[in-house]
Design a protein around this motif. Structure first.
Motif, short mmCIF file in Angstrom:
data_model
loop_
_atom_site.label_atom_id
_atom_site.label_comp_id
_atom_site.label_asym_id
_atom_site.label_seq_id
_atom_site.Cartn_x
_atom_site.Cartn_y
_atom_site.Cartn_z
N GLN A 136 0.85 -1.18 0.00
CA GLN A 136 0.00 0.00 0.00
C GLN A 136 0.89 1.24 0.00
O GLN A 136 1.44 1.60 1.02
CB GLN A 136 -0.91 0.00 1.22
N TRP A 137 1.08 1.98 -1.16
CA TRP A 137 0.48 1.66 -2.45
C TRP A 137 1.56 1.86 -3.50
O TRP A 137 1.68 2.92 -4.10
CB TRP A 137 -0.72 2.57 -2.71
N VAL A 209 -1.95 -6.36 2.01
CA VAL A 209 -3.27 -6.83 1.61
C VAL A 209 -3.17 -7.39 0.20
O VAL A 209 -2.10 -7.38 -0.42
CB VAL A 209 -4.32 -5.69 1.67
N HIS A 211 -3.21 -7.49 -3.64
CA HIS A 211 -3.04 -6.61 -4.79
C HIS A 211 -3.15 -7.47 -6.05
O HIS A 211 -3.31 -8.69 -5.97
CB HIS A 211 -1.69 -5.90 -4.74
N ASP A 223 -3.39 -12.07 -9.00
CA ASP A 223 -3.50 -11.53 -7.65
C ASP A 223 -2.24 -11.83 -6.85
O ASP A 223 -1.68 -12.94 -6.94
CB ASP A 223 -4.70 -12.14 -6.93
N CYS A 246 -2.72 -1.80 -10.50
CA CYS A 246 -3.19 -2.77 -9.52
C CYS A 246 -4.68 -2.98 -9.77
O CYS A 246 -5.44 -2.01 -9.88
CB CYS A 246 -2.95 -2.27 -8.10
N GLU A 248 -6.84 -5.02 -7.95
CA GLU A 248 -7.56 -5.56 -6.79
C GLU A 248 -7.69 -4.44 -5.77
O GLU A 248 -6.69 -3.87 -5.35
CB GLU A 248 -6.80 -6.74 -6.18
N CYS A 250 -7.44 -2.32 -2.92
CA CYS A 250 -6.48 -2.57 -1.85
C CYS A 250 -6.37 -1.42 -0.85
O CYS A 250 -5.45 -1.41 -0.04
CB CYS A 250 -5.09 -2.85 -2.46
N HIS A 254 -5.67 2.94 -3.81
CA HIS A 254 -5.63 1.87 -4.81
C HIS A 254 -5.43 2.40 -6.23
O HIS A 254 -4.75 1.79 -7.05
CB HIS A 254 -6.92 1.05 -4.72
#
Length: 295
Positions: A136-137, A209, A211, A223, A246, A248, A250, A254
């Motif tokens: 992140q991120w 988390v 991504h 993923d 990215c 997903e 997140c 994001h």
């Protein structure tokens, strides 16, 4: 390494050597108001786009057939044309047809889609192996066997001195890096560089988390799950710059963790490797974020 890099990254630096020139043509990028896929730059992408086209034709033909059948039934069997309705419970030939025909269609689609899926999932031996870790991120990259790694931030992110908004300072960074204003939120300070015509294997994971590492023009998406190591592969066929994001959800930023891949000749790749090793190999000290230069 993340904390050190983020702190040091608040001091933007415009160093050209490790980032390498980005004056090549941008090929894989979204187009405002565009329709369809980005130009396919790998065999995987061509297979996916052909499969999508074939299935679209089948769906369109099925839709038109059903629509035509409904219109025919409305015209042929309405109360005016057919005042006395027929009375029957079933029609064996029709029931067999509407069972067998969909099965045949699905088998036909599967005979093409499954080999395409298996081709994606059967990971070959890579000429270049890169580990991509989502945070992140931003993305962290490690070239396996080459003893160096680096982090890649969006130009205009807090790590490069911005606040995720387009400003005069961000425009200056994009220009310095050889990008156009429309590449804001697509371009990164340091890009992944790979040689054309070589098999590239990406090992994808995450440090916090979930991504997702995606390059649409390559036809790849994977993923990155914390604690797991997944793989994808591609063989780029054309030199140029390709963008991804990215894919997903997140967290709050994001939308601000793009992916930039530059495909170069084998000679340029060898030169880039030498430069990167000199700058990053076995270097644990905090570093400023370098913005690629077109010089």
């Amino acid at each position: 390494m993340r904390l050190k890099t983020m702190i040091a990254g608040m001091i933007p630096a415009f160093l050209s050597a490790p980032a390498f020139a980005q004056s090549d043509e941008v090929i894989g990028a979204p187009v405002n108001g565009g329709m369809g896929f980005q130009p396919a730059a790998t065999e995987l992408a061509r297979d996916l786009q052909w499969l999508d086209g074939m299935i679209t034709v089948i769906i369109a033909a099925t839709t038109l057939f059903v629509l035509g059948l409904m219109i025919w039934c409305i015209v042929r069997y309405n109360q005016r044309s057919n005042p006395k309705a027929a009375s029957f419970t079933h029609n064996t030939p029709v029931e067999i047809a509407w069972t067998i025909v969909p099965i045949l269609i699905l088998v036909f689609i599967g005979s093409f889609s499954l080999p395409t899926l298996f081709k994606q999932q059967e990971i070959p031996e890579g000429d270049v192996v890169i580990k991509a870790t989502g945070y992140q991120w931003y993305w962290g990259y490690e070239y396996i066997g080459e003893d160096f790694s680096f982090d890649s931030y969006m130009i205009g992110s807090p790590a490069t001195g911005g606040d995720n908004r387009y400003t005069d300072e961000v425009e200056a960074q994009l220009t310095e890096a050889g990008y156009e204003p429309e590449h804001f939120r697509l371009a990164t300070d340091t890009q992944v560089v790979v040689p054309v015509g070589q098999t590239i294997v990406m090992q994808v994971t995450a440090g916090d988390v979930i991504h997702s590492w995606t390059i649409p023009a390559f036809g790849v998406k994977q993923d990155g799950v914390p604690g797991r190591l997944a793989e994808l592969w591609f063989t780029p066929e054309q030199e140029g710059i390709y963008f991804g994001q990215c894919s997903e959800l997140c967290g709050i930023a994001h939308a601000y963790m793009p992916i930039t891949v530059k495909v170069v000749s084998e000679e340029e790749y060898a030169e880039w490797l030498t430069q990167m090793k000199e700058e990053y190999a076995s270097n644990d000290a905090p570093r400023a974020v370098e913005v690629a230069s077109a010089e």
